[in-house]
Motif scaffolding. Structure first.
Motif, PDB file in Angstrom:
ATOM      1  N   CYS A 263      28.006  44.977  42.277  1.00 30.81           N
ATOM      2  CA  CYS A 263      28.785  45.941  41.438  1.00 30.81           C
ATOM      3  C   CYS A 263      28.603  45.299  39.918  1.00 30.81           C
ATOM      4  CB  CYS A 263      30.177  46.105  41.485  1.00 30.81           C
ATOM      5  SG  CYS A 263      30.915  47.298  40.336  1.00 30.81           S
ATOM      6  N   ILE A 264      27.929  46.153  38.821  1.00 32.04           N
ATOM      7  CA  ILE A 264      27.816  45.469  37.578  1.00 32.04           C
ATOM      8  C   ILE A 264      28.845  46.123  36.756  1.00 32.04           C
ATOM      9  CG2 ILE A 264      25.138  45.006  37.774  1.00 32.04           C
ATOM     10  CD1 ILE A 264      24.673  47.804  36.380  1.00 32.04           C
ATOM     11  N   ARG A 265      29.839  46.874  37.299  1.00 32.04           N
ATOM     12  CA  ARG A 265      31.002  47.224  36.397  1.00 32.04           C
ATOM     13  C   ARG A 265      30.716  48.208  35.167  1.00 32.04           C
ATOM     14  NH1 ARG A 265      33.483  44.816  40.466  1.00 32.04           N
ATOM     15  NH2 ARG A 265      34.612  43.044  39.918  1.00 32.04           N
ATOM     16  N   CYS A 266      29.597  49.160  35.594  1.00 36.76           N
ATOM     17  CA  CYS A 266      29.078  50.008  34.512  1.00 36.76           C
ATOM     18  C   CYS A 266      29.957  51.391  34.266  1.00 36.76           C
ATOM     19  CB  CYS A 266      27.727  50.421  35.023  1.00 36.76           C
ATOM     20  SG  CYS A 266      27.656  51.652  36.467  1.00 36.76           S
ATOM     21  N   GLY A 267      30.991  51.367  35.307  1.00 43.54           N
ATOM     22  CA  GLY A 267      31.784  52.614  35.152  1.00 43.54           C
ATOM     23  C   GLY A 267      31.398  54.043  35.459  1.00 43.54           C
ATOM     24  N   ASP A 268      30.124  54.149  36.158  1.00 48.28           N
ATOM     25  CA  ASP A 268      29.644  55.413  36.462  1.00 48.28           C
ATOM     26  C   ASP A 268      30.614  55.885  37.673  1.00 48.28           C
ATOM     27  OD1 ASP A 268      27.639  55.364  34.711  1.00 48.28           O
ATOM     28  OD2 ASP A 268      26.123  55.026  36.361  1.00 48.28           O
ATOM     29  N   CYS A 269      30.963  55.211  38.431  1.00 49.01           N
ATOM     30  CA  CYS A 269      31.985  55.614  39.585  1.00 49.01           C
ATOM     31  C   CYS A 269      33.423  56.395  38.796  1.00 49.01           C
ATOM     32  CB  CYS A 269      32.230  54.467  40.604  1.00 49.01           C
ATOM     33  SG  CYS A 269      33.081  53.146  39.848  1.00 49.01           S
ATOM     34  N   ILE A 270      33.703  55.694  37.797  1.00 46.86           N
ATOM     35  CA  ILE A 270      34.911  56.219  37.343  1.00 46.86           C
ATOM     36  C   ILE A 270      35.012  57.498  36.930  1.00 46.86           C
ATOM     37  CG2 ILE A 270      36.734  55.779  35.434  1.00 46.86           C
ATOM     38  CD1 ILE A 270      36.218  52.735  35.602  1.00 46.86           C
ATOM     39  N   LYS A 271      33.643  57.616  36.227  1.00 42.65           N
ATOM     40  CA  LYS A 271      33.405  59.144  35.640  1.00 42.65           C
ATOM     41  C   LYS A 271      33.324  60.240  36.722  1.00 42.65           C
ATOM     42  CE  LYS A 271      31.019  57.048  31.683  1.00 42.65           C
ATOM     43  NZ  LYS A 271      29.621  56.624  31.127  1.00 42.65           N
ATOM     44  N   ALA A 272      32.637  59.459  37.855  1.00 41.63           N
ATOM     45  CA  ALA A 272      32.401  60.515  39.017  1.00 41.63           C
ATOM     46  C   ALA A 272      33.553  60.950  39.748  1.00 41.63           C
ATOM     47  CB  ALA A 272      31.118  60.096  39.836  1.00 41.63           C
ATOM     48  N   CYS A 273      34.585  59.983  39.778  1.00 41.67           N
ATOM     49  CA  CYS A 273      35.633  60.282  40.864  1.00 41.67           C
ATOM     50  C   CYS A 273      36.602  61.582  40.496  1.00 41.67           C
ATOM     51  CB  CYS A 273      36.764  59.066  40.652  1.00 41.67           C
ATOM     52  SG  CYS A 273      38.271  59.258  41.908  1.00 41.67           S
ATOM     53  N   PRO A 274      36.764  62.481  41.386  1.00 39.67           N
ATOM     54  CA  PRO A 274      37.333  63.478  41.119  1.00 39.67           C
ATOM     55  C   PRO A 274      38.915  63.751  40.984  1.00 39.67           C
ATOM     56  CG  PRO A 274      36.713  63.656  43.336  1.00 39.67           C
ATOM     57  CD  PRO A 274      36.007  62.506  42.778  1.00 39.67           C
ATOM     58  N   LYS A 275      39.537  62.541  41.467  1.00 40.44           N
ATOM     59  CA  LYS A 275      40.946  62.250  41.689  1.00 40.44           C
ATOM     60  C   LYS A 275      41.122  61.246  40.758  1.00 40.44           C
ATOM     61  CE  LYS A 275      41.813  65.376  44.763  1.00 40.44           C
ATOM     62  NZ  LYS A 275      42.824  66.374  44.421  1.00 40.44           N
ATOM     63  N   SER A 276      40.459  60.630  39.770  1.00 39.71           N
ATOM     64  CA  SER A 276      40.882  59.322  38.761  1.00 39.71           C
ATOM     65  C   SER A 276      41.267  58.128  39.739  1.00 39.71           C
ATOM     66  CB  SER A 276      41.797  59.825  37.751  1.00 39.71           C
ATOM     67  OG  SER A 276      40.888  61.078  36.977  1.00 39.71           O
ATOM     68  N   ALA A 277      41.013  58.082  40.842  1.00 40.24           N
ATOM     69  CA  ALA A 277      41.510  56.913  41.821  1.00 40.24           C
ATOM     70  C   ALA A 277      41.171  55.542  41.486  1.00 40.24           C
ATOM     71  CB  ALA A 277      41.002  57.339  43.312  1.00 40.24           C
ATOM     72  N   ILE A 278      40.064  55.405  40.616  1.00 41.93           N
ATOM     73  CA  ILE A 278      39.474  54.271  40.377  1.00 41.93           C
ATOM     74  C   ILE A 278      39.913  53.904  38.836  1.00 41.93           C
ATOM     75  CG2 ILE A 278      37.080  52.978  39.890  1.00 41.93           C
ATOM     76  CD1 ILE A 278      35.940  55.133  41.861  1.00 41.93           C
ATOM     77  N   SER A 279      40.330  52.625  38.747  1.00 44.12           N
ATOM     78  CA  SER A 279      40.627  51.971  37.304  1.00 44.12           C
ATOM     79  C   SER A 279      40.228  50.641  37.313  1.00 44.12           C
ATOM     80  CB  SER A 279      42.193  52.150  37.233  1.00 44.12           C
ATOM     81  OG  SER A 279      42.980  51.413  38.399  1.00 44.12           O
ATOM     82  N   THR A 280      40.521  50.029  36.252  1.00 43.27           N
ATOM     83  CA  THR A 280      40.295  48.756  36.068  1.00 43.27           C
ATOM     84  C   THR A 280      41.300  47.783  35.192  1.00 43.27           C
ATOM     85  OG1 THR A 280      39.138  48.947  33.720  1.00 43.27           O
ATOM     86  CG2 THR A 280      37.668  49.269  35.456  1.00 43.27           C
ATOM     87  N   SER A 281      41.269  46.477  35.425  1.00 44.83           N
ATOM     88  CA  SER A 281      42.323  45.649  34.701  1.00 44.83           C
ATOM     89  C   SER A 281      41.961  44.423  34.655  1.00 44.83           C
ATOM     90  CB  SER A 281      43.762  46.052  35.376  1.00 44.83           C
ATOM     91  OG  SER A 281      43.509  45.173  36.585  1.00 44.83           O
ATOM     92  N   PHE A 282      42.608  43.698  33.962  1.00 51.51           N
ATOM     93  CA  PHE A 282      42.356  42.311  33.966  1.00 51.51           C
ATOM     94  C   PHE A 282      43.483  41.781  34.928  1.00 51.51           C
ATOM     95  CE2 PHE A 282      39.931  42.440  30.165  1.00 51.51           C
ATOM     96  CZ  PHE A 282      38.793  41.749  30.329  1.00 51.51           C
ATOM     97  N   LYS A 283      43.326  42.019  36.088  1.00 52.95           N
ATOM     98  CA  LYS A 283      44.297  41.794  37.170  1.00 52.95           C
ATOM     99  C   LYS A 283      43.684  41.533  38.627  1.00 52.95           C
ATOM    100  CE  LYS A 283      48.871  43.378  38.645  1.00 52.95           C
ATOM    101  NZ  LYS A 283      49.941  44.508  38.628  1.00 52.95           N
ATOM    102  N   ASN A 284      43.509  40.402  38.887  1.00 55.03           N
ATOM    103  CA  ASN A 284      43.190  40.212  40.197  1.00 55.03           C
ATOM    104  C   ASN A 284      44.268  40.173  41.351  1.00 55.03           C
ATOM    105  OD1 ASN A 284      42.208  39.011  42.541  1.00 55.03           O
ATOM    106  ND2 ASN A 284      40.398  38.065  41.602  1.00 55.03           N
ATOM    107  N   ASN A 285      44.083  41.395  41.943  1.00 53.05           N
ATOM    108  CA  ASN A 285      45.131  41.486  43.005  1.00 53.05           C
ATOM    109  C   ASN A 285      45.448  40.460  43.868  1.00 53.05           C
ATOM    110  OD1 ASN A 285      46.022  43.843  41.849  1.00 53.05           O
ATOM    111  ND2 ASN A 285      44.700  45.398  43.474  1.00 53.05           N
ATOM    112  N   GLU A 286      44.390  39.565  44.499  1.00 56.68           N
ATOM    113  CA  GLU A 286      44.730  38.560  45.284  1.00 56.68           C
ATOM    114  C   GLU A 286      45.352  37.441  44.929  1.00 56.68           C
ATOM    115  OE1 GLU A 286      40.927  37.710  47.088  1.00 56.68           O
ATOM    116  OE2 GLU A 286      40.617  39.455  48.025  1.00 56.68           O
ATOM    117  N   ILE A 287      44.954  37.100  43.499  1.00 57.43           N
ATOM    118  CA  ILE A 287      45.669  35.984  42.983  1.00 57.43           C
ATOM    119  C   ILE A 287      47.118  36.316  42.821  1.00 57.43           C
ATOM    120  CG2 ILE A 287      45.679  34.789  40.718  1.00 57.43           C
ATOM    121  CD1 ILE A 287      42.877  34.959  40.438  1.00 57.43           C
ATOM    122  N   ASN A 288      47.443  37.579  42.242  1.00 55.25           N
ATOM    123  CA  ASN A 288      48.763  38.151  41.996  1.00 55.25           C
ATOM    124  C   ASN A 288      49.640  38.145  43.293  1.00 55.25           C
ATOM    125  OD1 ASN A 288      48.786  38.610  39.077  1.00 55.25           O
ATOM    126  ND2 ASN A 288      47.546  40.156  39.508  1.00 55.25           N
TER     127      ASN A 288
END
Length: 297
Positions: A263-288
């Motif tokens: 994944c090169i983090r281009c964001g195409d999947c975010i635009k394509a998602c019909p439910k807006s289920a994909i988001s980004t953050s500076f937050k690594n869930n495993e670390i948190n």
């Protein structure tokens, strides 16, 4: 945090503009293209995050792969630790977003892919992705460690024999501007011109073949996707419709793997998602999650 999200949203919406602007910014010495000279000032001690040839007449900074390979074979050079640390810093913060937004050769392949033609999926060739890890480990690292001269320097084997960015940004512009350089061209120039031509032809029909299969810098940043601070997330509103998988030119199924190495983090999947289920953050869930667990121990 919402302000930061909005900034990245705007970056995704203007991705090609961001890529082009960064390519120009890191190759700002435009007059050198006409003079046939290379900038060698103090800024060349620093490295860009993406693949950008040192020998490009306009290059303001160095390429991390070329710099790393030249000095990795000797502990005498503090610069080796600096380059390694810088690459780790870039990867730890952004992961492979650098490939998607800040790599001039990635941008070049994106532009070539826009040439009207039939486009082909690369899913059946996914096994070839391991070639770039072989190049990173053996050609860049181990060759740089063991094949050194008496001073501890290693020839930049990847840059010298394989990298198409070197001939695109360095060899061709310099030979066009300098008669003496043209007179000295030989078989190596022909070899690398052939590699570049092949990459260009493949890029018309397949998305980013060099990034997927050959780029050692992409391989390095791919490994940091697992722990980088910048992450993709899929929430419970995902309906597993498969649109993110179908739209992804890097053959990633975001609904199943948000830390995919390709994944090169281009964001195409975010635009394509019909439910807006994909988001980004500076937050690594495993670390948190580890931090949260530590609080209750």
């Amino acid at each position: 945090m919402d302000k930061l999200k909005n900034i990245f949203k705007k970056f995704r919406e203007k991705r090609n503009l961001v890529q082009g602007s960064f390519a120009i910014l890191t190759n700002i010495h435009i007059p050198n293209f006409f003079k046939g000279t290379i900038y060698t000032g103090k800024m060349k001690a620093a490295c860009v995050p993406g693949l950008n040839c040192y020998s490009c007449p306009g290059a303001a900074l160095s390429c991390p792969i070329g710099s790393f390979q030249a000095v990795v074979g000797s502990s005498k050079f503090n610069f080796a630790y600096y380059v390694t640390g810088l690459m780790l810093l870039f990867g730890t913060v952004f992961g492979r977003l650098i490939c998607g937004f800040l790599c001039p050769f990635g941008f070049f392949q994106d532009l070539i892919h826009k040439i009207p033609s039939k486009k082909f999926s690369t899913r059946r060739f996914s096994f070839l992705k391991y070639i770039k890890y072989f190049i990173l480990i053996f050609v860049v690292w181990l060759f740089g460690v063991f094949l050194t001269d008496e001073l501890g320097f290693a020839s930049p084997y990847f840059c010298q024999y394989l990298c198409p960015q070197g001939i695109l940004e360095g060899g061709i512009p310099l030979s066009l501007a300098s008669k003496s350089i043209r007179a000295a061209l030989g078989n190596l120039f022909l070899l690398k011109s052939g590699i570049l031509t092949l990459i260009i032809l493949l890029s018309i029909f397949f998305y980013r073949p060099f990034c997927k299969y050959l780029c050692p810098l992409g391989a390095f940043y791919a490994l940091t996707n697992k722990f980088s601070f910048y992450q993709y997330h899929v929430n419970d509103s995902c309906i597993s419709c498969g649109k993110c998988k179908r739209i992804c030119k890097m053959d990633v199924d975001m609904s199943k793997n948000q830390k995919a190495l390709e994944c090169i983090r281009c964001g195409d999947c975010i635009k394509a998602c019909p439910k807006s289920a994909i988001s980004t953050s500076f937050k690594n869930n495993e670390i948190n999650n580890l931090e949260e667990g530590a609080r209750y121990e």
